[in-house]
Design a protein around this motif. Structure first.
Motif, PDB file in Angstrom:
ATOM      1  N   GLU A 114      -2.641 -10.988   5.680  1.00  0.00           N
ATOM      2  CA  GLU A 114      -3.858 -10.264   5.291  1.00  0.00           C
ATOM      3  C   GLU A 114      -4.964 -10.490   6.317  1.00  0.00           C
ATOM      4  O   GLU A 114      -5.657  -9.560   6.730  1.00  0.00           O
ATOM      5  CB  GLU A 114      -4.317 -10.724   3.895  1.00  0.00           C
ATOM      6  N   ASP A 163      -3.734  -4.975   2.585  1.00  0.00           N
ATOM      7  CA  ASP A 163      -4.248  -5.019   1.223  1.00  0.00           C
ATOM      8  C   ASP A 163      -3.180  -4.481   0.268  1.00  0.00           C
ATOM      9  O   ASP A 163      -2.898  -3.276   0.264  1.00  0.00           O
ATOM     10  CB  ASP A 163      -5.537  -4.180   1.144  1.00  0.00           C
ATOM     11  N   ARG A 188      -2.448   1.127  -4.066  1.00  0.00           N
ATOM     12  CA  ARG A 188      -2.603  -0.266  -3.630  1.00  0.00           C
ATOM     13  C   ARG A 188      -1.692  -1.191  -4.447  1.00  0.00           C
ATOM     14  O   ARG A 188      -1.258  -2.233  -3.969  1.00  0.00           O
ATOM     15  CB  ARG A 188      -4.062  -0.694  -3.798  1.00  0.00           C
ATOM     16  N   THR A 229      -1.384  -7.015  -7.776  1.00  0.00           N
ATOM     17  CA  THR A 229      -1.059  -8.202  -6.985  1.00  0.00           C
ATOM     18  C   THR A 229      -0.022  -9.044  -7.714  1.00  0.00           C
ATOM     19  O   THR A 229      -0.215  -9.421  -8.862  1.00  0.00           O
ATOM     20  CB  THR A 229      -2.329  -9.028  -6.717  1.00  0.00           C
TER      21      THR A 229
END
Ligand code: ZN
Length: 327
Positions: A86, A92, A128, A131
């Motif tokens: 990152e 991202d 995206r 996570t």
């Protein structure tokens, strides 16, 4: 499935399975150094793979529209490597970042650069994702699929982020051989082709000292696709039980010699210096006893070097008389 298993073994005969300590990645190195070593190799493999694919589109049974870029995303890295990925590449989540943009590729001609983060295509945002702690490919693969699908239809408008600034660019794809080139982290000296992709291990890519040497290895694997050897190996695998081993061995060795010859043409057509191929095979044979001597599916390193000297003479003669480099 058994046929595929045998196929995998047969094509693995291209390289060898000898573990090495001093090629490829140093396992004990700190995470950031490992990331740098891995991504440097990724970029080399992408650069050489792109040149081979773009220069040989007319010989490949499968072609596609290509941007020529190599993409990666934060989510595909292990928890240990991810913070470094990152920080170093501005990644991202599942958003694809440009890890390599080979010179002359459609992405490079559109003005895209290594480090750009892709945000959307033709007005549609890329996801995206959420996570997760463990490394996961699904999210970035879905984004890459979306990009490939749009590229297949023609020029695309790409939204991307560079140094915190959101921009757009138009990528006009070019025809290229339709096979991904994949770098596999492994200490085995090996490269293979399975009809859909070319694979090379970090140890094998790391053993090649120059892009010209890497092009000899990847050209050989691409040649298996150009020659339609996937089907050949499957037929051989099915028929193997009814054949005598010497007959099978001689047929397999013939396929390897053919792939060496056509691979050298593919590398030459992409502008690589193929004159280094015989010396490369001798160096590889000195380094690795598994390719030094003849095996059930491949001739000895010295026999391959001598055969490649003859192919190199053939290439020089064709160049001298202005004939096209068509194998
Ligand atoms: Zn091979």
């Amino acid at each position: 499935m058994p046929a595929l298993l045998v196929l995998g073994l047969a094509l693995s005969g291209c390289g060898s399975k000898a573990p090495v300590a001093d090629a490829g990645l140093e396992i004990a190195a700190p995470a950031e150094q490992r990331l740098i070593a891995l991504t440097d190799l990724d970029q080399r493999v992408a650069r050489v793979g792109y040149r081979l694919s773009a220069a040989n589109a007319e010989l490949c049974p499968a072609v596609r529209n290509s941007a020529g870029w190599l993409l990666h995303a934060a989510s595909q890295y292990s928890p240990e490597l991810r913070p470094h990925a990152e920080a170093r590449f501005g990644l991202d989540g599942d958003l694809p970042g440009l890890l390599a943009v080979p010179e002359g590729s459609a992405a490079a001609r559109a003005g895209l650069r290594r480090g750009d983060l892709l945000l959307g295509i033709n007005g549609e945002a890329l996801a995206r994702g959420v996570t997760r702690r463990a490394a996961a490919f699904e999210g970035v693969e879905a984004n890459i699929q979306k990009l490939d699908l749009a590229l297949a239809a023609g020029p695309v408008e790409i939204a991307f982020r560079r140094d915190g600034d959101d921009q757009t660019a138009t990528v006009t794809p070019q025809r290229a051989c339709g096979y991904d080139v994949q770098l596999d982290p492994s200490d085995e000296l090996n490269a293979r082709a399975d009809g859909k992709r070319l694979y090379i291990t970090t140890a094998m890519a790391g053993f090649t000292a120059t892009d010209d040497e890497l092009a000899i290895v990847l050209g050989h694997e691409l040649a298996h696709h150009v020659l339609g050897h996937r089907g050949w190996h499957e037929a051989e695998a099915r028929g193997r039980q009814t054949q005598t081993l010497p007959a099978f061995t001689s047929a397999a060795g013939g396929a390897e010699r053919q792939a060496d010859r056509v691979g050298l043409y593919l590398a030459a057509r992409a502008g690589f210096d193929t004159g280094i191929a015989p010396a490369f095979w001798r160096r590889f044979g000195d380094y690795n006893w598994r390719v030094r001597y003849p095996g059930w599916s491949h001739p000895s390193a010295e026999a391959r070097a001598r055969a490649l000297e003859a192919v190199q003479a053939e290439l020089s003669a064709r160049r001298a008389s202005g004939q096209p480099l068509v194998p």
